[in-house]
Design a protein around this motif. Structure first.
Motif, PDB file in Angstrom:
ATOM      1  N   ARG A   1       0.338   3.516  -7.101  1.00 29.48           N
ATOM      2  CA  ARG A   1       0.989   2.373  -6.441  1.00 29.48           C
ATOM      3  C   ARG A   1       1.807   2.853  -5.245  1.00 29.48           C
ATOM      4  N   ALA A   2       2.548   3.941  -5.402  1.00 27.26           N
ATOM      5  CA  ALA A   2       3.390   4.448  -4.320  1.00 27.26           C
ATOM      6  C   ALA A   2       2.549   4.913  -3.130  1.00 27.26           C
ATOM      7  N   VAL A   3       1.450   5.608  -3.407  1.00 24.96           N
ATOM      8  CA  VAL A   3       0.584   6.083  -2.321  1.00 24.96           C
ATOM      9  C   VAL A   3      -0.060   4.900  -1.606  1.00 24.96           C
ATOM     10  N   ASN A   4      -0.518   3.922  -2.366  1.00 19.85           N
ATOM     11  CA  ASN A   4      -1.138   2.740  -1.744  1.00 19.85           C
ATOM     12  C   ASN A   4      -0.145   1.991  -0.868  1.00 19.85           C
ATOM     13  N   GLU A   5       1.123   1.942  -1.271  1.00 22.15           N
ATOM     14  CA  GLU A   5       2.145   1.278  -0.454  1.00 22.15           C
ATOM     15  C   GLU A   5       2.360   2.028   0.854  1.00 22.15           C
ATOM     16  N   LEU A   6       2.359   3.362   0.783  1.00 20.96           N
ATOM     17  CA  LEU A   6       2.482   4.149   2.002  1.00 20.96           C
ATOM     18  C   LEU A   6       1.261   3.971   2.900  1.00 20.96           C
ATOM     19  N   ALA A   7       0.077   3.924   2.269  1.00 20.72           N
ATOM     20  CA  ALA A   7      -1.167   3.780   3.028  1.00 20.72           C
ATOM     21  C   ALA A   7      -1.210   2.458   3.777  1.00 20.72           C
ATOM     22  N   ALA A   8      -0.565   1.424   3.224  1.00 17.46           N
ATOM     23  CA  ALA A   8      -0.526   0.124   3.899  1.00 17.46           C
ATOM     24  C   ALA A   8       0.291   0.194   5.185  1.00 17.46           C
ATOM     25  N   GLN A   9       1.221   1.164   5.256  1.00 18.98           N
ATOM     26  CA  GLN A   9       2.064   1.319   6.436  1.00 18.98           C
ATOM     27  C   GLN A   9       1.536   2.397   7.383  1.00 18.98           C
ATOM     28  N   ASP A  10       0.870   3.402   6.815  1.00 18.27           N
ATOM     29  CA  ASP A  10       0.401   4.544   7.597  1.00 18.27           C
ATOM     30  C   ASP A  10      -1.048   4.823   7.211  1.00 18.27           C
ATOM     31  N   PRO A  11      -2.006   4.499   8.089  1.00 14.75           N
ATOM     32  CA  PRO A  11      -3.418   4.647   7.751  1.00 14.75           C
ATOM     33  C   PRO A  11      -3.858   6.096   7.527  1.00 14.75           C
ATOM     34  N   ARG A  12      -2.995   7.044   7.864  1.00 14.63           N
ATOM     35  CA  ARG A  12      -3.345   8.445   7.618  1.00 14.63           C
ATOM     36  C   ARG A  12      -3.213   8.821   6.143  1.00 14.63           C
ATOM     37  N   VAL A  13      -2.478   8.030   5.399  1.00 12.40           N
ATOM     38  CA  VAL A  13      -2.238   8.336   3.988  1.00 12.40           C
ATOM     39  C   VAL A  13      -3.479   8.011   3.168  1.00 12.40           C
ATOM     40  N   VAL A  14      -3.916   8.979   2.369  1.00  9.35           N
ATOM     41  CA  VAL A  14      -5.134   8.828   1.576  1.00  9.35           C
ATOM     42  C   VAL A  14      -4.839   9.117   0.106  1.00  9.35           C
ATOM     43  N   LEU A  15      -5.239   8.208  -0.751  1.00 12.61           N
ATOM     44  CA  LEU A  15      -5.190   8.430  -2.192  1.00 12.61           C
ATOM     45  C   LEU A  15      -6.456   9.171  -2.586  1.00 12.61           C
ATOM     46  N   ASN A  16      -6.318  10.407  -3.040  1.00  7.50           N
ATOM     47  CA  ASN A  16      -7.489  11.181  -3.448  1.00  7.50           C
ATOM     48  C   ASN A  16      -8.297  10.398  -4.482  1.00  7.50           C
ATOM     49  N   PHE A  17      -9.620  10.416  -4.327  1.00  8.18           N
ATOM     50  CA  PHE A  17     -10.490   9.609  -5.186  1.00  8.18           C
ATOM     51  C   PHE A  17     -10.368   9.975  -6.663  1.00  8.18           C
ATOM     52  N   LYS A  18      -9.854  11.171  -6.956  1.00 10.32           N
ATOM     53  CA  LYS A  18      -9.767  11.615  -8.351  1.00 10.32           C
ATOM     54  C   LYS A  18      -8.789  10.789  -9.178  1.00 10.32           C
ATOM     55  N   TRP A  19      -7.832  10.115  -8.494  1.00  7.91           N
ATOM     56  CA  TRP A  19      -6.883   9.290  -9.243  1.00  7.91           C
ATOM     57  C   TRP A  19      -7.581   8.172 -10.001  1.00  7.91           C
TER      58      TRP A  19
END
Length: 322
Positions: free
Chosen positions: A220-238
């Motif tokens: 959830r935290a990574v996805n929230e950051l990704a919504a603000q910064d498109p460089r942020v990637v949640l590794n597919f392994k999650w």
């Protein structure tokens, strides 16, 4: 879509002929060395005593092995470890040769040493947000050195290799790790920032209820950051925690070489050598090899390709009716 999705299962769609056909390897992981300039406590290879047996692949050996891999069908080459690839004495010459041949290659590195190279991607395991956290994760105090190397390379690549994807990666254990890493490093001129889960035997790191709660909060935290910064990637392994096939049905898609040119079952199992890349029957040996899936790190890079192949090749009823 995020700038870089990592090694995900749907990339197998680009090689559907191999999935349903000849099962030739697509990617080669090549360990250029068996030693490193970091001392990461979580490293898969930390447990191997390599003192006195340090070895680096030479340029001549690399050329021989790579030409053989190309003949076997390999399309992309990852310089990784094993040891840290950039400390190999012939690393600059190897990268230069790959570029002169127009071959697709990527580099997984701690980037403690700066090299101006032109791979398809350069992924830096940064894993910290200050000198103390870097030392805790990687065993040395080189956080500022790596940051400086990243910035100098980023400036260079703008002019000399704009097609290279430059990214940083962090293995995170909590939401706090995510936020501290992002706050400290978002100013770096990188194309992507990957947040990765811990890999553990049988996936035990996230097997309990507490582990699942932690994973969900990190996602959830990574996805929230990704919504603000498109460089942020949640590794597919999650999204594959706890996922494992009964056998490594996509193992044919990758081939992993150690510094001596020996073929390992996979990059996570350096102790399971199945032959040498120059063996005439190496693909037959690889196809016949089996591994104890109970000893596998879950999720690993093959988890997604395995799931894709298992779904694609599953027997279906009444297939003659479309």
């Amino acid at each position: 879509d995020s700038f870089m999705q990592g090694i995900a299962g749907d990339k197998m769609l680009a090689h559907i002929g191999r999935v349903a056909g000849d099962h030739r390897p697509i990617t080669a992981d090549i360990f250029l060395t068996n030693y490193c300039n970091n001392r990461c406590p979580y490293c898969t290879y930390r447990r191997w005593d390599l003192e006195g047996g340090a070895y680096s692949m030479t340029l001549a050996e690399f050329k021989t092995y790579t030409e053989r891999l190309r003949a076997l069908g390999v399309l992309g080459f990852i310089l990784t470890g094993g040891g840290e690839p950039t400390v190999a004495p012939d690393f600059p010459a190897i990268a230069g040769w790959l570029e002169s041949q127009g071959l697709h290659y990527g580099v997984n590195t701690n980037f403690n040493e700066l090299h101006f190279i032109k791979p398809d991607y350069l992924k830096v395991s940064l894993d910290g947000w200050d000198e103390d956290s870097y030392e805790w994760r990687r065993g040395v105090r080189r956080y500022d050195t790596v940051r400086e190397n990243i910035q100098r390379y980023a400036s260079w690549k703008e002019e000399h290799s704009p097609g290279t994807s430059l990214g940083v990666q962090c293995v995170v254990e909590s939401v706090g790790d995510v936020l501290k890493f992002y706050q400290a490093n978002h100013g770096l001129k990188v194309d992507y920032m990957v947040f990765r889960p811990k890999e553990s035997t049988g996936g035990k790191a996230y097997s309990g209820e507490a582990g699942k709660v932690i994973a969900s909060s990190i996602i959830r935290a990574v996805n929230e950051l990704a919504a603000q910064d498109p460089r942020v990637v949640l590794n597919f392994k999650w999204h594959l925690l706890g996922t494992q096939e009964t056998s490594c049905v996509a193992s044919w898609a990758q081939i992993a070489l150690n510094e001596r040119g020996e073929v390992m079952y996979c990059c996570h199992k350096p102790y399971q050598v199945i032959g040498h890349v120059l063996d005439e029957d190496i693909l037959e040996k690889k196809a016949a090899a089996v591994t104890d899936m109970r000893t596998c790190d879950i999720p690993c890079r093959m988890t997604a390709p395995n799931a894709f192949v298992a779904r694609t090749m599953a027997e279906r009823k009444d297939v003659c009716f479309i």
